[in-house]
Design an enzyme around this catalytic site. Sequence first.
Site, PDB file in Angstrom:
ATOM      1  N   GLY A  19       0.487   2.916  -6.493  1.00 53.59           N
ATOM      2  CA  GLY A  19      -0.451   3.872  -5.312  1.00 53.59           C
ATOM      3  C   GLY A  19       0.425   5.292  -5.025  1.00 53.59           C
ATOM      4  O   GLY A  19       2.064   5.252  -5.636  1.00 53.59           O
ATOM      5  N   GLN A  68       3.930  12.003  -1.146  1.00 58.95           N
ATOM      6  CA  GLN A  68       4.886  11.672  -1.939  1.00 58.95           C
ATOM      7  C   GLN A  68       5.673  13.242  -2.703  1.00 58.95           C
ATOM      8  O   GLN A  68       6.166  13.277  -3.563  1.00 58.95           O
ATOM      9  CB  GLN A  68       4.633  10.797  -2.286  1.00 58.95           C
ATOM     10  CG  GLN A  68       4.763   9.611  -1.588  1.00 58.95           C
ATOM     11  CD  GLN A  68       4.011   8.704  -1.906  1.00 58.95           C
ATOM     12  OE1 GLN A  68       3.233   7.521  -2.001  1.00 58.95           O
ATOM     13  NE2 GLN A  68       5.760   7.257  -2.855  1.00 58.95           N
ATOM     14  N   CYS A 112       8.555   0.890  -2.703  1.00 58.79           N
ATOM     15  CA  CYS A 112       8.170   2.217  -2.776  1.00 58.79           C
ATOM     16  C   CYS A 112       8.821   3.172  -3.758  1.00 58.79           C
ATOM     17  O   CYS A 112       9.979   3.435  -3.706  1.00 58.79           O
ATOM     18  CB  CYS A 112       8.205   3.010  -0.955  1.00 58.79           C
ATOM     19  SG  CYS A 112       7.119   4.963  -0.952  1.00 58.79           S
ATOM     20  N   LEU A 113       8.299   4.110  -4.751  1.00 59.12           N
ATOM     21  CA  LEU A 113       8.632   5.121  -5.779  1.00 59.12           C
ATOM     22  C   LEU A 113       9.327   5.988  -4.775  1.00 59.12           C
ATOM     23  O   LEU A 113      10.085   6.788  -5.428  1.00 59.12           O
ATOM     24  CB  LEU A 113       7.060   5.976  -5.695  1.00 59.12           C
ATOM     25  CG  LEU A 113       7.130   4.764  -6.855  1.00 59.12           C
ATOM     26  CD1 LEU A 113       5.577   5.747  -7.536  1.00 59.12           C
ATOM     27  CD2 LEU A 113       7.465   4.707  -8.327  1.00 59.12           C
ATOM     28  N   HIS A 163      -0.390   0.485   3.072  1.00 58.63           N
ATOM     29  CA  HIS A 163       0.752   1.248   2.709  1.00 58.63           C
ATOM     30  C   HIS A 163       0.267   2.706   1.737  1.00 58.63           C
ATOM     31  O   HIS A 163       1.063   4.067   2.782  1.00 58.63           O
ATOM     32  CB  HIS A 163       2.270   0.736   1.301  1.00 58.63           C
ATOM     33  CG  HIS A 163       3.078   1.372   0.924  1.00 58.63           C
ATOM     34  ND1 HIS A 163       4.235   0.687   0.859  1.00 58.63           N
ATOM     35  CD2 HIS A 163       3.423   2.470  -0.100  1.00 58.63           C
ATOM     36  CE1 HIS A 163       5.140   1.153   0.023  1.00 58.63           C
ATOM     37  NE2 HIS A 163       4.358   2.047  -0.244  1.00 58.63           N
ATOM     38  N   GLU A 164       0.166   2.762   1.182  1.00 60.96           N
ATOM     39  CA  GLU A 164      -0.304   4.667   1.255  1.00 60.96           C
ATOM     40  C   GLU A 164      -1.575   5.466   1.878  1.00 60.96           C
ATOM     41  O   GLU A 164      -1.120   6.796   1.940  1.00 60.96           O
ATOM     42  CB  GLU A 164      -0.988   4.045  -0.163  1.00 60.96           C
ATOM     43  CG  GLU A 164      -1.189   3.820  -1.283  1.00 60.96           C
ATOM     44  CD  GLU A 164       0.444   4.039  -1.803  1.00 60.96           C
ATOM     45  OE1 GLU A 164       0.417   4.833  -1.732  1.00 60.96           O
ATOM     46  OE2 GLU A 164       1.142   3.406  -2.701  1.00 60.96           O
ATOM     47  N   HIS A 211       1.125   6.833   4.132  1.00 59.46           N
ATOM     48  CA  HIS A 211       1.560   8.238   3.686  1.00 59.46           C
ATOM     49  C   HIS A 211       1.612   9.251   4.230  1.00 59.46           C
ATOM     50  O   HIS A 211       2.313  10.337   4.951  1.00 59.46           O
ATOM     51  CB  HIS A 211       2.233   7.904   2.067  1.00 59.46           C
ATOM     52  CG  HIS A 211       3.339   7.142   1.835  1.00 59.46           C
ATOM     53  ND1 HIS A 211       4.718   7.400   2.012  1.00 59.46           N
ATOM     54  CD2 HIS A 211       3.253   5.810   0.318  1.00 59.46           C
ATOM     55  CE1 HIS A 211       5.668   6.518   1.165  1.00 59.46           C
ATOM     56  NE2 HIS A 211       4.485   5.792   0.084  1.00 59.46           N
TER      57      HIS A 211
END
Length: 190
Positions: free
Chosen positions: A48, A53, A101-102, A143-144, A147
């Site tokens: 995601g 981000q 996480c990216l 999680h997304e 952000h």
Amino acid sequence: MIRAILQIGNPALRQVADPVDVSQIQSDEIQALIDDLIETMRDANGAGLASTQIAVHKRICVIEVKKNPRYPYKPDIPLTVLINPKVTFLTEDRINVFEGCLSVPNMRGKVDRCPEIQIEGYDREGNNVSFISKGISAGTFQHELDHLDGLIYTDRMADSSSLTTIEEFAEHYEDGFKQQVISIVDLYGS
Ligand code: ZN
């Protein structure tokens, strides 16, 4: 266009994103942003990506899990674009699962997530969407959405001793975690 993904420590990751004006969803600007999010997520093998981000503070995120090499144990999730998403927890249960996480390169850590949630928001056509997500997939959505509120999974770790590099995760925890994922899928169906 593939965008640069902000890394933990960048203050922009801590900014709370603004709601999107629903009448603007079909605009070229928002549609191009959504295309960039999808392209950037896929390029980085993410499960995601939230617009926070890539330093765009609008409440938009994309999720897709398709035999992901970064997360081979994750159940598939078809490409989902969410605008102004809201989450409602449908159970008091919590699962304690590893996330990555990216924006936190090369790390994994365990986070408590609600395994049964309702998501409401808009899709990229501006239609209302409402659906239920369960198990590991529910954690991916939480999680997304975090952000968009300036939160990173490390903020949610009750026990920071589970923080691990991907290499140490593969050596010490991945097999056990795969078993846990199988149990979660048995219990919650996803
Ligand atoms: Zn993330």
